[in-house]
Design a protein around this motif. Structure first.
Motif, short mmCIF file in Angstrom:
data_model
loop_
_atom_site.label_atom_id
_atom_site.label_comp_id
_atom_site.label_asym_id
_atom_site.label_seq_id
_atom_site.Cartn_x
_atom_site.Cartn_y
_atom_site.Cartn_z
N ARG A 132 0.84 -1.21 0.00
CA ARG A 132 0.00 0.00 0.00
C ARG A 132 0.88 1.26 0.00
O ARG A 132 0.56 2.24 -0.69
CB ARG A 132 -0.92 0.02 1.23
CG ARG A 132 -1.75 1.27 1.28
CD ARG A 132 -2.65 1.35 2.49
NE ARG A 132 -3.87 0.59 2.29
CZ ARG A 132 -4.94 0.75 3.12
NH1 ARG A 132 -4.87 1.57 4.13
NH2 ARG A 132 -6.05 0.08 2.92
N ILE A 133 1.98 1.23 0.72
CA ILE A 133 2.90 2.38 0.71
C ILE A 133 3.38 2.62 -0.71
O ILE A 133 3.45 3.76 -1.18
CB ILE A 133 4.09 2.13 1.67
CG1 ILE A 133 3.61 2.23 3.13
CG2 ILE A 133 5.24 3.11 1.40
CD1 ILE A 133 4.65 1.79 4.16
N GLU A 175 -4.14 5.13 8.46
CA GLU A 175 -4.86 3.85 8.63
C GLU A 175 -3.87 2.69 8.63
O GLU A 175 -3.88 1.83 9.49
CB GLU A 175 -5.81 3.63 7.43
CG GLU A 175 -7.24 4.04 7.59
CD GLU A 175 -7.97 3.87 6.25
OE1 GLU A 175 -8.68 4.82 5.89
OE2 GLU A 175 -7.76 2.83 5.55
N THR A 176 -2.95 2.71 7.65
CA THR A 176 -1.95 1.64 7.54
C THR A 176 -1.09 1.60 8.78
O THR A 176 -0.73 0.55 9.30
CB THR A 176 -1.08 1.88 6.29
OG1 THR A 176 -1.93 1.91 5.15
CG2 THR A 176 -0.06 0.78 6.10
N ILE A 190 6.54 6.61 10.27
CA ILE A 190 6.24 5.85 11.50
C ILE A 190 5.97 4.39 11.17
O ILE A 190 6.48 3.47 11.81
CB ILE A 190 5.02 6.47 12.21
CG1 ILE A 190 5.34 7.90 12.63
CG2 ILE A 190 4.62 5.64 13.44
CD1 ILE A 190 4.15 8.69 13.10
N VAL A 191 5.25 4.17 10.07
CA VAL A 191 4.92 2.77 9.72
C VAL A 191 6.17 2.05 9.20
O VAL A 191 6.44 0.91 9.54
CB VAL A 191 3.75 2.71 8.72
CG1 VAL A 191 4.02 3.41 7.45
CG2 VAL A 191 3.34 1.27 8.47
N GLN A 192 7.04 2.77 8.45
CA GLN A 192 8.26 2.12 7.95
C GLN A 192 9.21 1.80 9.10
O GLN A 192 9.84 0.75 9.14
CB GLN A 192 8.95 3.02 6.91
CG GLN A 192 8.14 3.17 5.62
CD GLN A 192 8.86 4.02 4.58
OE1 GLN A 192 9.82 3.59 3.98
NE2 GLN A 192 8.37 5.24 4.40
N ARG A 193 9.28 2.68 10.06
CA ARG A 193 10.14 2.44 11.24
C ARG A 193 9.63 1.21 11.99
O ARG A 193 10.39 0.35 12.42
CB ARG A 193 10.11 3.67 12.12
CG ARG A 193 10.84 3.58 13.44
CD ARG A 193 10.76 4.92 14.14
NE ARG A 193 11.14 4.86 15.53
CZ ARG A 193 10.26 4.55 16.51
NH1 ARG A 193 9.01 4.25 16.22
NH2 ARG A 193 10.65 4.52 17.76
N ALA A 194 8.28 1.10 12.11
CA ALA A 194 7.69 -0.04 12.84
C ALA A 194 8.01 -1.36 12.11
O ALA A 194 8.21 -2.39 12.74
CB ALA A 194 6.18 0.14 12.95
#
Ligand code: SDX
Length: 436
Positions: free
Chosen positions: A226-227, A328-329, A376-380
């Motif tokens: 999705r990214i 959301e992601t 934030i999502v890539q770091r997670a």
């Protein structure tokens, strides 16, 4: 484009003859005033540094309505594509103008899979870099270097060359980004595995080692895909305009895409996701949410150069639809990883809430953009901050290539060559050094 009934008349208060300029409609969005003959008719240029009011081309690929916060890839809303399609379908859509059926998707995906490896010589370019080189420095070099290996697809005016170069670039970007990452952590490069999905294969090349089997986490695979979809294209942004201008000289597609990579690196553009994560970590170190007010005062202080990274946009004067989807992601991935209390995500949400209620931001129509939550999502997921923009470049490559091919496929295109308003020295004679 369609000639409008009305026309623009340019008149001059000094009595110079007025000039009629044609107006054209697109299918949606602002009309354009055609100024191509302005210089010939008036001896004057238009002046628009930063291109705030300038359409550089006509395009049928991506449409943005900044006031509505709308983003369409070939007419399809990004919200529907991000929910119902994957990145391979999105690539097919951007390149060829339509969503593939099952057979066409399978054929396209197989073509991409057949080109995921890079020439074995490519690995030796990495050795020239320090291990702590910024991945975007490495990517700028590696993407340009691809042209050295593909003399059979570097004639940008040959439609077959453009097609195979597009497939090669889409296929090889994940391999190159993963190689840049492995080099930085001193681990061996992992070859692509073509039985995995595009995102799954990228995860494998990034996180697998020769020592044990690597299992792709489907939640992270879907989040990465999705990214990629959300970053795939975005009208005539700075890096896409760079690719078009670079490609307009007739240079090969690999060189033109390398120029796009270099432009995307800037913190005002694709580098904002890295800058945003670093900003959140700085605020966290200063004391977290309790220090947000103090930070905002710096942002609003005209004398400070501090910006709220991940906020604001040249076109969106409403919420960037990609930011909503990215948030959301973010929630999905953090929950799946048991990180729903991630302090940086909470800090970002608090910053957003404060900013959206603050007159400084409201009056300037500054909203979160695609870069605010993507870090934030890539770091997670375990991706290092310095690699965020390289992943943006990985995803944007299909948009760059689609836009480049659209330009080159237009029989009317010319080499881009803007003019200037000259404010330097008028003619003067060189004096011998003894007289200077
Ligand atoms: C991307 O173009 C694209 O489509 C790009 C992109 C894509 O997909 O290709 O969407 C990807 O690049 C997203 C943008 C990522 N950049 C950032 O998040 C960096 C922070 N944002 C700013 O640098 C800025 O908002 C820009 C560069 C994005 C847009 O700049 P503009 O259109 O030139 O607007 P501006 O700088 O003239 O801002 C207008 C006002 C100014 O204040 P005043 O002089 O009127 O008092 O808003 C202020 C700016 O100082 N402002 C900000 C701000 N962004 C603008 N103030 C604080 N924080 C911010 N983030």
């Amino acid at each position: 484009m369609k000639l409008a009934d009305n026309k623009a008349t340019l008149s001059f208060s000094n009595g110079s003859p007025s000039v009629d300029l044609p107006v054209y409609h697109g299918n949606v969005g602002p009309d354009v005033v055609d100024i191509r003959k302005l210089y010939a008719q008036t001896g004057m240029f238009t002046y628009d540094p930063g291109f705030l009011s300038t359409a550089s081309c006509q395009s049928a690929i991506t449409y943005i309505d900044g006031d509505k916060g709308e983003l369409l890839y070939r007419g399809y809303p990004i919200e529907q594509l991000a929910t119902n399609c994957d990145f391979m379908e999105t690539c097919h859509l951007l390149l060829y103008g339509n969503l593939p059926d099952v057979a066409a998707k399978a054929a396209f995906t197989k073509r991409v899979s057949n080109h995921t490896m890079v020439n074995e010589q490519m690995q030796f370019f990495l050795r020239g870099f320090r291990r702590d080189a910024h991945p975007m420095a490495i990517m700028t070099g590696l993407v340009g270097a691809l042209s050295a290996f593909y003399h059979d697809s570097t004639d940008i005016n040959n439609p077959e060359h453009r097609e195979i170069a597009a497939i090669r670039l889409i296929a090889k970007m994940p391999t190159l980004v993963a190689m840049a990452y492995k080099y930085s952590v001193g681990q061996p490069f992992m070859y692509p595995k073509n039985n995995l999905s595009y995102a799954g294969n990228f995860m494998h090349m990034m996180f697998a080692t020769p020592c044990e089997e690597y299992v792709v986490n489907p939640v992270i695979e879907r989040a990465l895909d999705r990214i990629f979809v959300l970053h795939a294209d975005h009208e005539q942004n700075a890096s896409t305009s760079t690719v078009r201008l670079c490609g307009s000289s007739g240079t090969n597609p690999f060189a033109a895409i390398a120029a796009g990579v270099a432009c995307l690196w800037g913190p005002a553009h694709g580098g904002a996701n890295e800058a945003c994560l670093n900003m959140l970590e700085d605020i966290q170190r200063m004391g977290g949410i309790s220090k947000v007010g103090q930070f905002m005062e710096q942002v609003k202080d005209k004398n400070s150069s501090v910006k709220l990274m991940g906020f604001g946009h040249r076109v969106y004067k409403n919420y960037d639809p990609r930011a909503k989807l990215m948030q959301e992601t973010c929630k999905e991935v953090l929950t799946a990883l048991g990180l729903e209390n991630d302090p940086l995500f909470k800090l970002a949400m608090a910053l957003e809430k404060i900013a959206l209620e603050d007159e400084y931001f409201v009056s300037r129509k500054l909203y979160p953009n695609v870069d605010f939550y993507s870090g934030i999502v890539q770091r997670a997921i375990g991706i290092p901050v310095s690699l965020f923009t390289a992943i943006f470049a990985l995803a944007r490559t299909v948009g760059w290539i689609a836009q480049l091919n659209e330009m080159i496929g237009d029989p009317e295109y010319k080499i881009g060559r803007p003019r200037q308003l000259f404010t330097g020295s008028v003619r003067r004679e060189v004096q011998p050094i003894s007289k200077r």
